[in-house]
Scaffold this motif. Sequence first.
Motif, PDB file in Angstrom:
ATOM      1  N   LYS A 269       0.849  -1.199   0.000  1.00 13.96           N
ATOM      2  CA  LYS A 269       0.000   0.000   0.000  1.00 13.96           C
ATOM      3  C   LYS A 269       0.882   1.244   0.000  1.00 13.96           C
ATOM      4  CE  LYS A 269      -4.101  -1.922   2.309  1.00 13.96           C
ATOM      5  NZ  LYS A 269      -3.663  -3.326   2.257  1.00 13.96           N
ATOM      6  N   ASP A 270       0.269   2.378  -0.264  1.00  8.35           N
ATOM      7  CA  ASP A 270       1.002   3.634  -0.211  1.00  8.35           C
ATOM      8  C   ASP A 270       1.174   4.073   1.240  1.00  8.35           C
ATOM      9  OD1 ASP A 270       0.860   3.590  -2.965  1.00  8.35           O
ATOM     10  OD2 ASP A 270      -0.835   4.986  -3.069  1.00  8.35           O
ATOM     11  N   ILE A 271       2.132   4.966   1.463  1.00  4.35           N
ATOM     12  CA  ILE A 271       2.266   5.635   2.748  1.00  4.35           C
ATOM     13  C   ILE A 271       2.137   7.133   2.496  1.00  4.35           C
ATOM     14  CG2 ILE A 271       3.656   3.796   3.757  1.00  4.35           C
ATOM     15  CD1 ILE A 271       6.141   5.528   3.272  1.00  4.35           C
ATOM     16  N   PHE A 272       2.249   7.949   3.543  1.00  6.39           N
ATOM     17  CA  PHE A 272       1.965   9.376   3.405  1.00  6.39           C
ATOM     18  C   PHE A 272       2.967  10.220   4.177  1.00  6.39           C
ATOM     19  CE2 PHE A 272      -1.950   6.958   3.107  1.00  6.39           C
ATOM     20  CZ  PHE A 272      -2.488   7.419   1.919  1.00  6.39           C
ATOM     21  N   TYR A 273       3.163  11.452   3.703  1.00  6.04           N
ATOM     22  CA  TYR A 273       3.837  12.463   4.511  1.00  6.04           C
ATOM     23  C   TYR A 273       2.782  13.465   4.962  1.00  6.04           C
ATOM     24  CZ  TYR A 273       4.009  15.160   0.065  1.00  6.04           C
ATOM     25  OH  TYR A 273       3.700  15.809  -1.106  1.00  6.04           O
ATOM     26  N   PHE A 274       3.013  14.058   6.123  1.00  4.60           N
ATOM     27  CA  PHE A 274       2.028  14.996   6.675  1.00  4.60           C
ATOM     28  C   PHE A 274       2.754  15.996   7.562  1.00  4.60           C
ATOM     29  CE2 PHE A 274       2.562  11.962  10.039  1.00  4.60           C
ATOM     30  CZ  PHE A 274       2.286  12.641  11.223  1.00  4.60           C
ATOM     31  N   CYS A 275       2.042  16.981   8.062  1.00 10.14           N
ATOM     32  CA  CYS A 275       2.603  17.988   8.955  1.00 10.14           C
ATOM     33  C   CYS A 275       2.229  17.657  10.399  1.00 10.14           C
ATOM     34  CB  CYS A 275       2.094  19.376   8.585  1.00 10.14           C
ATOM     35  SG  CYS A 275       2.613  20.686   9.726  1.00 10.14           S
ATOM     36  N   HIS A 276       3.214  17.626  11.290  1.00  5.98           N
ATOM     37  CA  HIS A 276       2.954  17.301  12.687  1.00  5.98           C
ATOM     38  C   HIS A 276       2.169  18.397  13.406  1.00  5.98           C
ATOM     39  CE1 HIS A 276       4.733  13.472  13.770  1.00  5.98           C
ATOM     40  NE2 HIS A 276       5.750  13.719  12.961  1.00  5.98           N
ATOM     41  N   VAL A 277       2.169  19.623  12.873  1.00  6.13           N
ATOM     42  CA  VAL A 277       1.512  20.738  13.559  1.00  6.13           C
ATOM     43  C   VAL A 277       0.149  21.052  12.954  1.00  6.13           C
ATOM     44  CG1 VAL A 277       1.742  23.150  14.277  1.00  6.13           C
ATOM     45  CG2 VAL A 277       3.778  21.682  14.134  1.00  6.13           C
ATOM     46  N   HIS A 278       0.060  21.064  11.631  1.00  5.62           N
ATOM     47  CA  HIS A 278      -1.181  21.434  10.952  1.00  5.62           C
ATOM     48  C   HIS A 278      -1.767  20.228  10.220  1.00  5.62           C
ATOM     49  CE1 HIS A 278       1.045  25.290  11.255  1.00  5.62           C
ATOM     50  NE2 HIS A 278      -0.152  25.781  11.504  1.00  5.62           N
ATOM     51  N   SER A 279      -3.003  19.929  10.487  1.00  4.19           N
ATOM     52  CA  SER A 279      -3.688  18.871   9.745  1.00  4.19           C
ATOM     53  C   SER A 279      -4.045  19.394   8.353  1.00  4.19           C
ATOM     54  CB  SER A 279      -4.956  18.433  10.485  1.00  4.19           C
ATOM     55  OG  SER A 279      -5.843  19.529  10.644  1.00  4.19           O
ATOM     56  N   GLY A 280      -4.497  18.493   7.487  1.00  6.91           N
ATOM     57  CA  GLY A 280      -4.954  18.901   6.155  1.00  6.91           C
ATOM     58  C   GLY A 280      -3.852  19.103   5.141  1.00  6.91           C
TER      59      GLY A 280
END
Length: 312
Positions: A269-280
């Motif tokens: 499956k794919d994985i993701f990068y995200f921001c630890h402070v701001h969602s979205g």
Amino acid sequence: RQMIPHHQNAVNMAKSFLYIHSEDAVCESVSGIVEEGAVIPWQCEMIPIFLDIINVQNSQIIDMKGALEELGSAEYSNCDVDFSDVDISRNRRLQAEVPTGDSVFKSGVDCKPCADSTGECEVIVKVDLLAGERGYYTVDGCEGVNPTLHLSINRTYKFDQSDKSNWYHLIGFSYLTDGAHAGVDELEPGIAPGDSACASTMTCPAPMYFMNGEYQGVYSNIPDLVAPTSGEDDFGLDEVEPRFFHPLGDWQEYGAFTTYLNFDTTFDKDIFYFCHVHSGMTGRIKLLDADGNMLSTENTPAIDYTYDVVGD
């Protein structure tokens, strides 16, 4: 409830300033703490203030929306007000213009960093605060915002967040949208992808957080950096993340923030990068085998929301 639009207006005001002065070159050499008595252009004095407004108040908006959700209260609610004794015939009605169609900022464009090289790959990360309500990530050499990154398993990637646009935007990695914001699994030594048995030895793929060239954790699955470990769950996040909330000048003085990632497990499956402070702000990562083939051709799991549409 009333504080949310108050904060949103302040954020939009600050973004307007940054947009108007986005091509000013006078501040390129001004960073960190300046000497007492130094004369700097007024724009350079204002930029940290407006970055603070955007990043801090957007974070507070997320918290306030979360509080309303927990209380079961709607974000917007009409109030019945008696205007029978007020002459409103001359009032001007403002029409809200909501952009439709495609955003001027392309998103999710496929990109394979360091496609023409082998060995460690440096990924220069920045944030475009104008691309959405809370901003979206950009990657040097990739088109648009929140590009879909194609990363090879068993290859080391160095995510460089030295640029000041990353302040308040520490990058993280997860198995589902938004990571800790949504209470879902992130890449950690004790969280296994799929049916891997790595959790029992805490050797699962996880990022390794560095500050000013010094590793802030203990865990490792990258022998060229730190000898591989077993039974260690400290990958430096707890030391680095709080510093992204410190004043901009202090944040810059800490030195470069870099995050290393080696996804060394086969996963369908794919994985993701995200921001630890701001969602979205989640972006997709497609995992590739040694021959460059995608381990998952489908975009699964899905990202749980669409990106903001910004008109021209």
